[in-house]
Every structure is written in C-alpha cells, then in structure tokens.
Design a protein around this motif. Structure first.
Motif, PDB file in Angstrom:
ATOM      1  N   ARG A  12       0.844  -1.307  -0.009  1.00 48.47           N
ATOM      2  CA  ARG A  12      -0.083  -0.113   0.096  1.00 48.47           C
ATOM      3  C   ARG A  12       0.801   1.394   0.098  1.00 48.47           C
ATOM      4  N   ALA A  13       0.159   2.296  -0.524  1.00 46.18           N
ATOM      5  CA  ALA A  13       0.868   3.629  -0.441  1.00 46.18           C
ATOM      6  C   ALA A  13      -0.063   4.629  -0.182  1.00 46.18           C
ATOM      7  N   GLN A  14       0.012   5.540   0.391  1.00 49.02           N
ATOM      8  CA  GLN A  14      -1.125   6.699   0.939  1.00 49.02           C
ATOM      9  C   GLN A  14      -0.449   8.356   0.704  1.00 49.02           C
ATOM     10  N   PHE A  15      -1.283   8.518   0.011  1.00 48.51           N
ATOM     11  CA  PHE A  15      -0.941  10.401  -0.163  1.00 48.51           C
ATOM     12  C   PHE A  15      -1.946  11.188   0.491  1.00 48.51           C
ATOM     13  N   GLU A  16      -1.137  12.048   1.053  1.00 42.34           N
ATOM     14  CA  GLU A  16      -2.247  12.669   2.144  1.00 42.34           C
ATOM     15  C   GLU A  16      -2.558  14.325   1.593  1.00 42.34           C
ATOM     16  N   ALA A  17      -3.856  14.512   1.542  1.00 41.95           N
ATOM     17  CA  ALA A  17      -4.072  15.900   0.909  1.00 41.95           C
ATOM     18  C   ALA A  17      -4.616  16.593   1.793  1.00 41.95           C
ATOM     19  N   GLU A  18      -4.715  16.311   3.083  1.00 38.98           N
ATOM     20  CA  GLU A  18      -5.409  16.885   4.372  1.00 38.98           C
ATOM     21  C   GLU A  18      -6.422  17.875   3.894  1.00 38.98           C
ATOM     22  N   TYR A  22      -5.685   9.811  -0.062  1.00 41.45           N
ATOM     23  CA  TYR A  22      -5.521   8.754  -1.197  1.00 41.45           C
ATOM     24  C   TYR A  22      -4.646   7.576  -0.779  1.00 41.45           C
ATOM     25  N   ARG A  23      -5.438   6.331  -0.784  1.00 45.44           N
ATOM     26  CA  ARG A  23      -4.660   4.978  -0.600  1.00 45.44           C
ATOM     27  C   ARG A  23      -4.844   4.299  -1.876  1.00 45.44           C
ATOM     28  N   TRP A  24      -3.627   3.735  -2.110  1.00 41.31           N
ATOM     29  CA  TRP A  24      -3.371   2.926  -3.154  1.00 41.31           C
ATOM     30  C   TRP A  24      -3.203   1.683  -2.711  1.00 41.31           C
ATOM     31  N   ILE A  25      -3.934   0.528  -3.037  1.00 46.55           N
ATOM     32  CA  ILE A  25      -3.572  -0.645  -2.812  1.00 46.55           C
ATOM     33  C   ILE A  25      -3.318  -1.756  -3.958  1.00 46.55           C
ATOM     34  N   PHE A  26      -2.176  -2.288  -3.776  1.00 50.22           N
ATOM     35  CA  PHE A  26      -1.727  -3.130  -4.702  1.00 50.22           C
ATOM     36  C   PHE A  26      -1.775  -4.681  -4.421  1.00 50.22           C
ATOM     37  N   TYR A  27      -2.366  -5.498  -5.340  1.00 49.06           N
ATOM     38  CA  TYR A  27      -2.217  -6.745  -4.937  1.00 49.06           C
ATOM     39  C   TYR A  27      -1.582  -7.537  -6.191  1.00 49.06           C
ATOM     40  N   ARG A  28      -0.635  -8.650  -6.086  1.00 45.16           N
ATOM     41  CA  ARG A  28      -0.075  -9.259  -7.108  1.00 45.16           C
ATOM     42  C   ARG A  28      -0.301 -10.839  -6.931  1.00 45.16           C
ATOM     43  N   GLU A  29      -0.737 -11.532  -8.041  1.00 48.27           N
ATOM     44  CA  GLU A  29      -0.919 -12.806  -8.104  1.00 48.27           C
ATOM     45  C   GLU A  29      -0.062 -13.261  -9.672  1.00 48.27           C
ATOM     46  N   GLY A  30       0.946 -13.860  -9.260  1.00 49.82           N
ATOM     47  CA  GLY A  30       1.982 -14.225 -10.603  1.00 49.82           C
ATOM     48  C   GLY A  30       2.283 -12.963 -11.230  1.00 49.82           C
ATOM     49  N   LEU A  38      -8.315   4.372  -3.164  1.00 54.50           N
ATOM     50  CA  LEU A  38      -9.465   4.868  -2.395  1.00 54.50           C
ATOM     51  C   LEU A  38      -9.197   6.356  -1.905  1.00 54.50           C
ATOM     52  N   GLU A  39     -10.422   6.975  -2.176  1.00 49.13           N
ATOM     53  CA  GLU A  39     -10.296   8.391  -1.429  1.00 49.13           C
ATOM     54  C   GLU A  39     -11.077   8.197   0.011  1.00 49.13           C
ATOM     55  N   LEU A  40     -10.341   8.811   0.999  1.00 49.14           N
ATOM     56  CA  LEU A  40     -10.660   8.632   2.466  1.00 49.14           C
ATOM     57  C   LEU A  40     -10.773  10.027   3.045  1.00 49.14           C
ATOM     58  N   ARG A  41     -12.088  10.248   3.747  1.00 42.63           N
ATOM     59  CA  ARG A  41     -11.992  11.550   4.313  1.00 42.63           C
ATOM     60  C   ARG A  41     -10.841  11.757   5.309  1.00 42.63           C
ATOM     61  N   ASP A  42     -10.523  10.706   5.936  1.00 44.24           N
ATOM     62  CA  ASP A  42      -9.299  11.242   6.917  1.00 44.24           C
ATOM     63  C   ASP A  42      -8.347   9.981   6.720  1.00 44.24           C
ATOM     64  N   GLY A  43      -7.084  10.078   6.661  1.00 45.81           N
ATOM     65  CA  GLY A  43      -5.755   9.254   6.413  1.00 45.81           C
ATOM     66  C   GLY A  43      -6.068   8.078   7.403  1.00 45.81           C
ATOM     67  N   SER A  44      -6.474   8.230   8.769  1.00 48.49           N
ATOM     68  CA  SER A  44      -6.577   6.799   9.426  1.00 48.49           C
ATOM     69  C   SER A  44      -7.645   6.181   9.276  1.00 48.49           C
ATOM     70  N   GLU A  52     -14.045   3.973  -3.971  1.00 46.57           N
ATOM     71  CA  GLU A  52     -12.931   3.636  -4.712  1.00 46.57           C
ATOM     72  C   GLU A  52     -13.235   4.866  -5.964  1.00 46.57           C
ATOM     73  N   ILE A  53     -12.086   5.140  -6.211  1.00 50.25           N
ATOM     74  CA  ILE A  53     -12.161   6.327  -7.393  1.00 50.25           C
ATOM     75  C   ILE A  53     -11.616   5.947  -8.439  1.00 50.25           C
ATOM     76  N   TRP A  54     -10.776   4.773  -8.634  1.00 47.19           N
ATOM     77  CA  TRP A  54      -9.950   4.117  -9.774  1.00 47.19           C
ATOM     78  C   TRP A  54      -9.654   2.743  -9.521  1.00 47.19           C
ATOM     79  N   SER A  55      -9.475   1.913 -10.344  1.00 51.48           N
ATOM     80  CA  SER A  55      -8.920   0.503 -10.446  1.00 51.48           C
ATOM     81  C   SER A  55      -8.623  -0.024 -11.704  1.00 51.48           C
ATOM     82  N   SER A  56      -7.629  -1.058 -11.747  1.00 53.96           N
ATOM     83  CA  SER A  56      -7.194  -1.317 -13.037  1.00 53.96           C
ATOM     84  C   SER A  56      -6.339  -2.612 -12.643  1.00 53.96           C
ATOM     85  N   GLN A  57      -5.974  -3.338 -13.781  1.00 55.68           N
ATOM     86  CA  GLN A  57      -5.317  -4.502 -13.642  1.00 55.68           C
ATOM     87  C   GLN A  57      -4.317  -4.304 -14.739  1.00 55.68           C
TER      88      GLN A  57
END
Length: 105
Positions: A12-18, A22-30, A38-44, A52-57
């Motif tokens: 995961r990575a998170q960018f604070e825009a206080e 914005y939390r980026w979640i990465f999953y890998r399989e092979g 994800l856009e979150l009202r509060d980083g915690s 969810e504002i975007w997703s891709s493979q």
C-alpha cells in the motif's frame, strides 16, 4: 512498488491531501497486479470507509515500467532540488534505482 516486483502479494501507499487521503492498494498474483485507489475523508480511516475512485489490472512489468517512467518524468521536470522544494521531501532516488534494478532482473 519494489516489494511487489520482488514478489510480495500486497502493498500500500498513501498520499495525504489533508484532510483527504488517497490510498493505493496493490495486489499481485503471479505476473498480474490489481490496483485500487480509495479516497478517504481521513487518512486514518479503514479501507471500507473509502470511496473507490479508480481501479485497474496490469502485469507487474507494465506497472513497474509506468512507475519508473513517472518518477523519471518528475525528476526531469522538477529536478531533485525542485522536488524537495515542491513536496518537502528528498527525491526517492535510492528507492527508484532499487526498483529499476529489480525490474530489469
């Protein structure tokens, strides 16, 4: 990103825009990766409170290449000292080069 390239299955990575975050979640399989932003009202906040504002493979190769290209473009555009002036942090040169080495291997 280097952790994913090295074989981890989630990171995961998170960018604070206080106060928003914005939390980026990465999953890998092979060779495949799934990305959720994800856009979150509060980083915690828990993931389930985010919108969810975007997703891709992508393949791990495509994702690593895109990240490397983006950081290379930022370095070209702002320079490493300009990066520090704009974002208040040192440019992640060591991390970028480690990712580049892992990706090439």
């Amino acid at each position: 990103m280097a952790r994913l390239v090295a074989g981890e299955t989630e990171t995961r990575a998170q960018f604070e825009a206080e106060p928003t975050a914005y939390r980026w979640i990465f999953y890998r399989e092979g060779e495949d990766t799934w990305i959720r932003v994800l856009e979150l009202r509060d980083g915690s906040d828990h993931d389930n409170k985010g919108i969810e504002i975007w997703s891709s493979q992508l393949t791990i190769h495509q994702l690593a290449r895109a990240v490397i290209r983006c950081f290379d473009e930022v370095a070209r555009t702002y320079g490493e000292s300009g990066y520090r002036g704009k974002w208040g942090e040192h440019f992640p040169r060591t991390e970028l080069e480690a990712l580049r080495r892992l990706w090439r291997a």
